[in-house]
Design a protein around this motif. Structure first.
Motif, PDB file in Angstrom:
ATOM      1  N   MET A   1      68.467  58.874  13.069  1.00 22.02           N
ATOM      2  CA  MET A   1      67.700  57.641  12.997  1.00 22.02           C
ATOM      3  C   MET A   1      66.382  58.814  12.517  1.00 22.02           C
ATOM      4  SD  MET A   1      64.581  56.344  15.841  1.00 22.02           S
ATOM      5  CE  MET A   1      65.122  56.660  17.864  1.00 22.02           C
ATOM      6  N   CYS A   2      64.875  58.922  11.975  1.00 18.85           N
ATOM      7  CA  CYS A   2      64.472  59.624  11.440  1.00 18.85           C
ATOM      8  C   CYS A   2      63.304  60.358  12.032  1.00 18.85           C
ATOM      9  CB  CYS A   2      63.336  58.873  10.182  1.00 18.85           C
ATOM     10  SG  CYS A   2      64.117  58.354   8.341  1.00 18.85           S
ATOM     11  N   SER A   4      59.693  61.982  12.620  1.00 19.99           N
ATOM     12  CA  SER A   4      58.566  61.845  12.153  1.00 19.99           C
ATOM     13  C   SER A   4      57.617  63.026  11.410  1.00 19.99           C
ATOM     14  CB  SER A   4      57.697  60.490  12.571  1.00 19.99           C
ATOM     15  OG  SER A   4      56.974  61.455  13.965  1.00 19.99           O
ATOM     16  N   GLN A   9      59.050  57.984   6.235  1.00 14.27           N
ATOM     17  CA  GLN A   9      59.973  56.441   6.419  1.00 14.27           C
ATOM     18  C   GLN A   9      60.333  55.973   7.309  1.00 14.27           C
ATOM     19  OE1 GLN A   9      62.945  56.356   3.283  1.00 14.27           O
ATOM     20  NE2 GLN A   9      61.379  56.924   1.289  1.00 14.27           N
ATOM     21  N   ALA A  10      60.230  57.732   8.557  1.00 15.78           N
ATOM     22  CA  ALA A  10      60.315  56.980  10.156  1.00 15.78           C
ATOM     23  C   ALA A  10      59.767  55.642  10.112  1.00 15.78           C
ATOM     24  CB  ALA A  10      60.235  58.035  10.814  1.00 15.78           C
ATOM     25  N   THR A  11      60.545  55.140  11.438  1.00 15.81           N
ATOM     26  CA  THR A  11      59.497  53.408  11.644  1.00 15.81           C
ATOM     27  C   THR A  11      59.383  53.970  13.882  1.00 15.81           C
ATOM     28  OG1 THR A  11      62.018  53.099  12.703  1.00 15.81           O
ATOM     29  CG2 THR A  11      61.443  52.314  10.297  1.00 15.81           C
ATOM     30  N   HIS A  12      58.662  53.213  13.728  1.00 13.11           N
ATOM     31  CA  HIS A  12      57.689  53.263  14.632  1.00 13.11           C
ATOM     32  C   HIS A  12      57.419  51.785  15.438  1.00 13.11           C
ATOM     33  CE1 HIS A  12      56.446  57.196  12.992  1.00 13.11           C
ATOM     34  NE2 HIS A  12      56.940  56.807  13.607  1.00 13.11           N
ATOM     35  N   HIS A  13      57.686  51.632  16.750  1.00 11.49           N
ATOM     36  CA  HIS A  13      57.777  50.496  16.959  1.00 11.49           C
ATOM     37  C   HIS A  13      56.633  50.283  18.122  1.00 11.49           C
ATOM     38  CE1 HIS A  13      61.013  48.992  14.608  1.00 11.49           C
ATOM     39  NE2 HIS A  13      61.408  50.690  15.107  1.00 11.49           N
ATOM     40  N   SER A  58      49.254  53.029  12.831  1.00 11.95           N
ATOM     41  CA  SER A  58      50.254  52.351  12.412  1.00 11.95           C
ATOM     42  C   SER A  58      51.367  51.090  13.114  1.00 11.95           C
ATOM     43  CB  SER A  58      51.377  53.301  11.576  1.00 11.95           C
ATOM     44  OG  SER A  58      52.664  52.255  11.070  1.00 11.95           O
ATOM     45  N   ILE A  59      50.913  51.942  14.610  1.00  6.67           N
ATOM     46  CA  ILE A  59      51.471  50.606  15.081  1.00  6.67           C
ATOM     47  C   ILE A  59      51.101  50.101  15.501  1.00  6.67           C
ATOM     48  CG2 ILE A  59      52.760  51.472  17.772  1.00  6.67           C
ATOM     49  CD1 ILE A  59      54.031  53.410  17.639  1.00  6.67           C
ATOM     50  N   ASP A  62      50.099  47.520  12.985  1.00 10.68           N
ATOM     51  CA  ASP A  62      51.382  46.498  12.630  1.00 10.68           C
ATOM     52  C   ASP A  62      52.185  45.462  13.928  1.00 10.68           C
ATOM     53  OD1 ASP A  62      52.899  46.913  10.726  1.00 10.68           O
ATOM     54  OD2 ASP A  62      54.266  49.064  10.882  1.00 10.68           O
TER      55      ASP A  62
END
Length: 63
Positions: A1-2, A4, A9-13, A58-59, A62
């Protein structure tokens, strides 16, 4: 996992939001408590805060 902090390009949920929100709150408190003569530390924390707020936005966008 990246990581951030290092990878754009790290993802966040949505499940990560509470952690990022707490980081924003903590950085705001620290920045508010730093005296004028600690400009370097304040700048570093401001960069961290800006990044945290960007991730939080960003979270939210989305969701």
């Amino acid at each position: 996992m990246c990581d951030s902090a290092r990878c754009p390009q790290a993802t966040h949920h949505p499940c990560h939001r509470p952690v990022w929100a707490e980081s924003v709150r903590t950085n705001q408190v620290f920045i508010g408590s730093i005296g004028r003569n600690h400009k370097t530390e304040k700048a570093r924390l401001q960069a961290d805060l800006d990044r945290d707020m960007q991730v939080l936005a960003s979270i939210d966008a989305d969701a």
